[in-house]
Enzyme design. Structure first.
Site, PDB file in Angstrom:
ATOM      1  N   ARG A 138      53.494  -5.173  66.877  1.00 33.86           N
ATOM      2  CA  ARG A 138      53.794  -4.725  65.222  1.00 33.86           C
ATOM      3  C   ARG A 138      52.803  -5.494  64.244  1.00 33.86           C
ATOM      4  O   ARG A 138      53.438  -5.992  63.379  1.00 33.86           O
ATOM      5  CB  ARG A 138      55.233  -4.120  64.377  1.00 33.86           C
ATOM      6  CG  ARG A 138      55.449  -2.929  65.079  1.00 33.86           C
ATOM      7  CD  ARG A 138      56.871  -2.343  64.736  1.00 33.86           C
ATOM      8  NE  ARG A 138      58.239  -2.765  64.737  1.00 33.86           N
ATOM      9  CZ  ARG A 138      58.715  -2.730  63.724  1.00 33.86           C
ATOM     10  NH1 ARG A 138      59.046  -1.800  62.639  1.00 33.86           N
ATOM     11  NH2 ARG A 138      60.314  -3.194  63.761  1.00 33.86           N
ATOM     12  N   ASP A 139      52.519  -7.033  64.871  1.00 31.05           N
ATOM     13  CA  ASP A 139      52.592  -7.857  64.187  1.00 31.05           C
ATOM     14  C   ASP A 139      51.737  -8.656  64.791  1.00 31.05           C
ATOM     15  O   ASP A 139      51.174  -9.707  65.052  1.00 31.05           O
ATOM     16  CB  ASP A 139      53.281  -8.595  63.546  1.00 31.05           C
ATOM     17  CG  ASP A 139      52.850  -9.872  62.835  1.00 31.05           C
ATOM     18  OD1 ASP A 139      52.198  -9.552  61.958  1.00 31.05           O
ATOM     19  OD2 ASP A 139      53.761 -10.931  61.925  1.00 31.05           O
ATOM     20  N   LEU A 140      50.662  -7.859  65.868  1.00 26.33           N
ATOM     21  CA  LEU A 140      49.259  -8.610  66.124  1.00 26.33           C
ATOM     22  C   LEU A 140      48.942  -9.026  65.148  1.00 26.33           C
ATOM     23  O   LEU A 140      47.676  -8.070  64.428  1.00 26.33           O
ATOM     24  CB  LEU A 140      48.806  -7.935  66.997  1.00 26.33           C
ATOM     25  CG  LEU A 140      48.019  -7.836  68.195  1.00 26.33           C
ATOM     26  CD1 LEU A 140      48.061  -9.652  69.125  1.00 26.33           C
ATOM     27  CD2 LEU A 140      46.894  -7.052  68.915  1.00 26.33           C
ATOM     28  N   ASN A 144      48.848 -14.725  66.148  1.00 24.25           N
ATOM     29  CA  ASN A 144      50.021 -14.405  67.176  1.00 24.25           C
ATOM     30  C   ASN A 144      49.173 -14.461  68.188  1.00 24.25           C
ATOM     31  O   ASN A 144      49.390 -13.522  68.875  1.00 24.25           O
ATOM     32  CB  ASN A 144      50.832 -13.074  67.367  1.00 24.25           C
ATOM     33  CG  ASN A 144      51.585 -13.222  66.085  1.00 24.25           C
ATOM     34  OD1 ASN A 144      52.164 -14.836  65.606  1.00 24.25           O
ATOM     35  ND2 ASN A 144      51.864 -12.728  65.332  1.00 24.25           N
TER      36      ASN A 144
END
Length: 668
Positions: A138-140, A144
């Protein structure tokens, strides 16, 4: 201190959960990440939640602690420990030395050529492993993705969420979470998490890596959101199959995007015709376990897919007079992320085959036992599941009663629980793909041919062929297949059979039916045996009695290096994890503990206690080891995690003090 860390600030803790804080690696809205060191000198990253009093932030952090252990450790930072210090939860994971993708592009510009391709393949493989664990990141985004020395790693699961079949229809109630420049349209509209959104983000990361700019710009948030929702992406100079796959992943409709495994297939060179339907099938749900909707018990032997996709190596345990003499576990494949194709490739590959085997659990918790296989010749019961990546495939049993040493060997029938008896005093090993059995005489001096012949049998047809190796008085033993199933490694020794002395090693090129013998000048070799390194470019050798370290030799016999963080003796063998990134053996100077080290750097990653009357056999999968325990009745082999916790039973043996076993555990 590494360049990625800054000194501690006033008010930072001196230690967290027994780890000494060395500096700061970064901080954000959720917490602070510290560089810390264990009592053994192992460097780790410790993420500590801010004392914000925000229950939602606390819940997201605790979710990360729950989610990370479900994800394969390769291509992500391996979780070592979770806990609470001074009322604040923390997560300890392995420290990855290297910049983030965001930092690398800012410092030296966009990635090009093979570096860009390795980034794309490594990150999509990590996503495949994440999705197969039932998790959505959900937050690539570029910040990251760490560019570690052994390939890219996906990190920061702060807003990741485990998803199940019912999640697709239910809103999360958490609002919009993520980074707008890399968020999918459905995320911006508040849709529940799904793997398809991660694929949209992945494509954005690839475009950024290639161009230095996200596909929908990097100006104001309202402008970015408008473009994501209504406009086509700008792919810049991204070309070839990377452009094709990224464009497919950036479609507005999540059902029109490929899943991680399908995208990986295309990047691995499958033709457009082969992947027609795959790039358009969509991935609104998690990756399929197997093709054609087959269940875990359907299709042919799972070892076939493991061998073809992942390669494989022999894992064997030998118990003499009731103790383990050796145990090895290695499967490796040359891949962009040090073997990361193991987990993701299986699901993608079997989806294109007419009769797919069950999914192989190459990482994550082992499946519950589905079958109990009685093997009377071994006086054993094997506890198996269809998704197990390794199982007992051949064995030799001998007893010391009345000097009996001429007991037969047995090899498993392809796709069955039954074992077939072989003629002669031999040591059989099954190839990684399950197609060939290599048979080596256990005492060539008693054979009619003095050439230490290796006999190969094709399991499907029964066809046999033989390859002579070395002449007596040299002796060939301890056969081990290479990962690709094309070469067989033999330890060559001299001297009496009861006390052989290693003279070097021989490599059998099976397709060419040629043999090369390499003499190793080493006065400390003793009764050592040789094993392949993960990539098959070198071999490792066990330690001399009383010495620590595992020696690495080139195929020309020259000593390349010594791994000092482990000790491999006649009681416990060294073993590489499926990705080849980790090596497990005894801890230096301690027979009661096993150590897991980075196979590239030798840095310790974990240690675990061994039973007082038992030993380490090797690896079950990337996250679990096989440990023999003679202190129980019957004797047992357990699957344990890297903390030493017993997770599942692997086998039981009704052994006695005069029992001698040579047991091979392989994918085949």
């Amino acid at each position: 201190m590494p360049a990625s860390a800054s000194p501690p600030r006033p008010g930072d803790p001196a230690e967290i959960g027994g780890y000494r804080v060395l500096g700061r690696l970064g901080s954000g809205g959720q917490g602070v990440v510290y560089l810390a060191e264990s009592g053994h000198g192992e460097r780790v990253a410790v993420k500590v939640l801010h004392a914000s009093g925000d229950p939602e932030a606390d819940a997201r952090f605790r979710r990360e602690a729950e989610v990370l252990p479900q994800v394969a450790s390769f291509c992500t930072a391996q979780v070592l420990r979770v806990g609470t210090a001074d009322g604040l939860p923390y997560i300890v994971s392995e420290f990855i030395e290297g910049p983030t993708l965001q930092q690398a592009v800012a410092q030296r510009g966009p990635l090009r050529g093979q570096e860009l391709r390795r980034l794309a393949v490594g990150t999509v493989t990590a996503l495949a492993a994440i999705h197969r664990a039932g998790v959505v990141h959900r937050d690539l985004k570029p910040a990251n993705v760490l560019l570690g020395p052994d390939g890219p790693r996906v990190i920061d699961f702060g807003i990741a969420r485990a998803v199940g079949p019912g999640d697709a229809a239910e809103p999360t109630g958490e609002g919009v979470l993520g980074t707008p420049a890399y968020m999918a349209p459905e995320q911006l509209r508040g849709a529940p998490p799904a793997p398809a959104a991660d694929m949209f983000s992945w494509a954005g990361v690839v475009v950024f890596a290639a161009t230095g700019v996200p596909p929908f710009g990097h100006d104001t948030v309202p402008a970015i959101i408008r473009r994501v929702l209504t406009e086509e992406p700008d792919l810049g100079g991204l070309g070839g199959d990377l452009r094709e796959v990224a464009a497919a992943c950036l479609r507005k409709d999540p059902a029109a995007r490929p899943g991680a495994a399908q995208a990986l297939l295309r990047l691995l060179g499958r033709t457009a015709e082969d992947t027609t339907g795959l790039l358009h099938r969509g991935s609104a749900a998690a990756e399929p376990e197997s093709g054609s909707g087959s269940g875990p018990g359907s299709g042919p032997d799972g070892a076939t897919a493991s061998g073809r996709v992942a390669g494989g190596r022999i894992e064997s345990g030998r118990i003499e007079s009731g103790r383990v003499e050796s145990g090895r576990a290695r499967r490796a494949v040359a891949a962009a992320c040090v073997g990361v194709l193991l987990s993701a490739g299986v699901a993608a590959y079997v989806a294109t085959r007419p009769d797919p085997p069950p999914r192989l659990a190459l990482s994550g918790p082992p499946a519950p036992v589905a079958d109990r296989v009685a093997v009377p010749e071994l006086r054993a019961t094997l506890h198996e599941a269809p998704s197990d990546p390794v199982r007992v495939t051949s064995f030799l049993v001998q007893t010391g009663q009345a000097g009996r040493v001429d007991e037969p060997a047995y090899v498993r029938e392809p796709g069955r629980a039954a074992f077939r008896k072989l003629d002669g005093l031999v040591d059989p090993v099954v190839s990684p793909d399950g197609r060939l059995v290599a048979v080596v005489g256990r005492d060539p001096r008693r054979a009619s041919d003095p050439n230490n012949v290796v006999r190969f049998t094709r399991r499907e047809t029964g066809e046999t062929f033989s390859v002579p190796t070395v002449m007596l008085p040299l002796l060939a033993a301890s056969p081990e297949w290479s990962a690709d199933g094309r070469r067989l490694l033999l330890t060559i020794s001299t001297g009496p059979s009861g006390n052989p002395r290693a003279a070097g090693f021989a490599v059998v090129d099976v397709p060419a039916r040629r043999v090369s013998f390499t003499k190793v000048e080493d006065g400390e070799a003793g009764t050592a045996t040789y094993q392949w390194t993960p990539d098959g470019s070198a071999v490792i050798r066990s330690s001399a009695p009383g010495n620590d370290g595992v020696r690495v030799y080139g195929l020309d016999g020259t000593l390349r290096r010594t791994l000092d963080g482990v000790r491999w003796t006649s009681a416990v063998n060294a073993g590489f994890s499926p990705s080849g990134r980790l090596l497990a053996a005894l801890c230096p100077g301690d027979d009661g503990r096993a150590c897991v080290v980075d196979s590239g750097t030798g840095r310790r990653r974990a240690s675990l206690p061994l039973p007082a009357d038992g030993a380490l056999w090797g690896w079950f999968n990337e996250d679990h080891l096989l440990v023999f325990d003679k202190g129980s009745t019957p004797w047992r082999v357990h699957i344990v995690d890297l903390s030493g916790r017993r997770v599942r039973l692997f086998a039981e043996f009704a052994g006695t003090a005069d029992t001698y076993w040579s047991i091979h555990v392989t994918p085949g």
